[in-house]
Design a protein around this motif. Structure first.
Motif, short mmCIF file in Angstrom:
data_model
loop_
_atom_site.label_atom_id
_atom_site.label_comp_id
_atom_site.label_asym_id
_atom_site.label_seq_id
_atom_site.Cartn_x
_atom_site.Cartn_y
_atom_site.Cartn_z
N MET A 278 0.71 -1.40 0.26
CA MET A 278 0.06 -0.15 -0.46
C MET A 278 0.55 1.10 0.11
SD MET A 278 -2.75 -1.15 2.92
CE MET A 278 -3.42 0.24 2.51
N SER A 279 2.40 1.34 0.64
CA SER A 279 2.27 2.29 0.59
C SER A 279 4.11 2.10 1.38
CB SER A 279 2.05 3.27 2.53
OG SER A 279 2.68 4.26 2.54
N ILE A 280 4.50 3.33 1.25
CA ILE A 280 6.38 2.99 1.15
C ILE A 280 6.69 3.68 3.12
CG2 ILE A 280 7.35 3.67 -0.68
CD1 ILE A 280 7.86 6.79 0.57
N ALA A 281 5.28 3.82 3.26
CA ALA A 281 5.75 3.91 5.06
C ALA A 281 5.80 2.01 5.98
CB ALA A 281 4.36 4.35 5.23
N ASN A 282 5.51 1.18 4.93
CA ASN A 282 5.97 0.01 5.98
C ASN A 282 7.41 -0.37 5.94
OD1 ASN A 282 7.57 -1.74 3.11
ND2 ASN A 282 5.85 -0.57 2.06
N THR A 283 8.61 0.21 5.51
CA THR A 283 9.92 0.45 5.79
C THR A 283 9.93 0.83 7.00
OG1 THR A 283 10.33 0.34 3.38
CG2 THR A 283 12.33 1.03 5.07
N TRP A 284 9.69 2.39 7.86
CA TRP A 284 10.04 2.50 8.67
C TRP A 284 8.67 1.79 9.66
CZ3 TRP A 284 9.72 5.43 4.25
CH2 TRP A 284 10.81 7.11 4.23
N VAL A 285 8.01 1.29 9.40
CA VAL A 285 7.16 0.35 10.43
C VAL A 285 7.81 -1.35 10.55
CG1 VAL A 285 4.96 -1.12 11.27
CG2 VAL A 285 4.81 1.40 9.39
N GLY A 286 8.68 -1.38 9.89
CA GLY A 286 9.57 -2.65 9.65
C GLY A 286 9.96 -2.50 10.47
N ALA A 287 11.60 -1.06 10.12
CA ALA A 287 12.52 -0.64 11.20
C ALA A 287 11.72 -0.37 12.39
CB ALA A 287 12.73 0.67 11.25
N VAL A 288 9.86 0.05 13.68
CA VAL A 288 10.09 0.01 14.29
C VAL A 288 10.19 -1.76 15.10
CG1 VAL A 288 7.79 0.73 15.91
CG2 VAL A 288 8.73 1.69 14.58
N VAL A 289 9.76 -2.62 14.00
CA VAL A 289 9.51 -4.01 13.87
C VAL A 289 10.53 -4.25 14.75
CG1 VAL A 289 8.84 -6.39 13.31
CG2 VAL A 289 7.69 -4.64 12.70
N GLY A 290 12.31 -4.52 14.13
CA GLY A 290 13.33 -4.33 14.24
C GLY A 290 13.78 -3.70 15.12
N ALA A 291 13.15 -2.59 16.27
CA ALA A 291 13.60 -1.63 17.35
C ALA A 291 13.68 -2.91 18.48
CB ALA A 291 13.51 -0.72 16.64
N ILE A 292 11.85 -3.69 18.31
CA ILE A 292 12.17 -3.32 19.89
C ILE A 292 12.49 -5.51 20.51
CG2 ILE A 292 9.62 -4.53 20.76
CD1 ILE A 292 7.85 -2.64 19.01
N PRO A 293 12.76 -5.85 19.87
CA PRO A 293 13.34 -6.84 20.08
C PRO A 293 14.65 -6.41 21.79
CG PRO A 293 12.85 -7.77 18.12
CD PRO A 293 12.83 -5.87 18.20
N PRO A 294 15.57 -5.50 21.00
CA PRO A 294 16.36 -5.16 22.01
C PRO A 294 15.79 -4.45 23.39
CG PRO A 294 16.95 -3.52 19.77
CD PRO A 294 16.39 -4.89 20.04
N VAL A 295 14.43 -4.13 23.34
CA VAL A 295 13.84 -3.21 24.02
C VAL A 295 13.28 -3.81 25.66
CG1 VAL A 295 12.38 -1.88 24.66
CG2 VAL A 295 14.23 -0.67 22.77
#
Length: 454
Positions: A278-295
């Motif tokens: 749908m949108s190129i915003a998926n890259t930023w949402v995917g980056a949030v997904v990858g940033a959660i495990p160390p948290v």
């Protein structure tokens, strides 16, 4: 008058002759029609037969035209047959050229070698035919049978085991960087729960993307695309991983970590996966997904969201842009064929700019770590060369915009992250130092209170 009278008898005779012919012809017309009917019935010359001949003629003409437009291809000779003919010609030439007398032993050996070559050629001829038959059988549709021996490998590919290993390693880094004493039981439970949650999210992602993955060369061999397992089995596997994983994080570690795990599954499967089309915003949402495990690793150790957890999440967030943008640059044709809306396809300039910005952001985030009292000041100094190198490759990717520069940036990101986390762990401030500083601050505060009191 005499002349006129002399001419009347011939005229009368001519008239009688013409009248006789007419009457005879009129009488013979029915006979001729009957004769023509008999001839036509005997030779089957009817109106329908003429139409059939017309259709045949037109078809024949169309065949002629189609043959001219697309001539018949010659019979294709297999390359093995040509090679065998060449080998035979070489053997014949060898026989003709060997005219000089040769000792009997050598001739016997040469004849034996020739016999062996003939036998091997015959064996190759025999082996070529079943190979072609096997290739034809492989091309045909056939039912995929699931074997129990293949099931672990299929489930590993369904859960994207390499990506899951990366997620678990980043969560372990977050746990190790927490300013608390290390507890092995909590560490193992947090790692296992995070891995199960990652397996569930990846399995659901593949379940949703089967029709799109079948159009991409990169993902066309996935288990669900090839039909190695049923969608029901994939969903059951995802449920068997996700429910125990979240329960383990919630009950075995702490509720905050379990909530983060459940939120990450939801974010990856229900937000990131549909946004890819749908949108190129998926890259930023995917980056949030990858940033959660160390948290999650940090919260598993401390039980709270601190500035250190946000810093680790920020490092993972920024690292994913050069990593994924460089990867997607070489797969633009694949992503466009699969129907995915990626920056590298729709906004190539923005893709390169974002990758360069976050390469430079890694330098700033590394400098913030000692300010937040997570590492010593040696960390930004030691990590500066590797951060500058990935920034240089990001600049090359931004400037050149070719596959070579994107490939170099992608492979650099593979070793950059583990090396950066390792340097960060070695430069971590120990718990004793923080306790001493806390005691000193508490002691100075008590002394100040005593001085103030009379």
């Amino acid at each position: 008058m005499s002349a006129a009278r002399s001419c009347r008898p011939p005229r009368a005779l001519a008239g009688l002759f013409v009248w006789h012919l007419r009457s005879a012809g009129a009488r013979q017309i029915p006979c001729r029609f009957v004769h023509l009917y008999h001839v036509a019935s005997n030779k089957l010359i009817t109106f329908q037969y003429f139409n059939f001949l017309k259709r045949m003629y037109v078809t024949q003409c169309n065949k002629d035209l189609s043959q001219r437009a697309k001539p018949k291809s010659d019979s294709i000779v297999s390359p093995f047959h040509d090679l065998q003919q060449l080998d035979q010609e070489k053997k014949v030439v060898h026989k003709i050229s060997s005219a000089s007398p040769v000792p009997q032993s050598w001739s016997e050996m040469s004849s034996r070698n020739e016999l062996r070559e003939v036998k091997s050629a015959a064996e190759t001829e025999d082996s070529v035919i079943p190979g072609g038959a096997e290739s034809k059988e492989d091309r045909q549709w056939k039912e995929m049978k699931l074997r129990l021996d293949d099931l672990p490998g299929i489930l590993a590919r369904l859960s994207k085991i390499k990506l899951t290993a990366l997620v678990v390693s980043t969560a372990s880094a977050g746990f190790a960087m927490a300013p608390v004493p290390f507890e092995l039981t909590c560490f193992l439970l947090a790692s296992l729960g995070t891995g199960l949650a990652s397996c569930a999210a990846n399995s659901i992602n593949q379940f949703f993307e089967v029709p799109f993955d079948s159009n991409m060369n990169r993902t066309k061999n996935r288990p669900l695309v090839r039909g190695q397992i049923s969608p029901l089995l994939a969903v059951c596997f995802a449920a068997c991983c996700g429910i125990p994983g979240v329960a383990l994080l919630t009950l075995g570690v702490n509720p905050l970590t379990g909530a983060l795990g459940a939120f990450n599954i939801f974010l990856y499967t229900c937000c990131y996966t549909p946004l890819k089309r749908m949108s190129i915003a998926n890259t930023w949402v995917g980056a949030v997904v990858g940033a959660i495990p160390p948290v999650m690793g940090w919260t598993a150790a401390t039980g709270s969201l601190d500035a250190g957890a946000l810093l680790l999440g920020g490092i993972l967030y920024s690292w994913q842009f050069p990593h994924f943008n460089a990867l997607s640059w070489g797969l633009r044709e694949d992503y466009s064929r699969g129907g995915y809306c990626m920056m590298s396809v729709t906004h190539p300039g923005l893709c390169r700019r974002v990758a360069l910005r976050h390469c430079l952001a890694l330098i700033g985030l590394s400098a913030v770590a000692p300010v937040l009292n997570i590492t010593t000041w040696t960390f930004p100094i030691i990590s500066l060369p590797i951060n500058l190198y990935i920034s240089y490759l990001g600049f090359r990717f931004y400037r050149d915009a070719d596959r070579s520069s994107s490939r170099k940036l992608f492979f650099c990101s593979l070793w950059h992250l583990p090396l950066l986390l390792l340097v960060m762990f070695t430069c971590k401030k120990s718990v004793l130092e923080k306790e001493d500083k806390g005691e000193l601050r508490g002691g100075s505060h008590e002394m100040a209170m005593e001085i103030r009191l009379p």
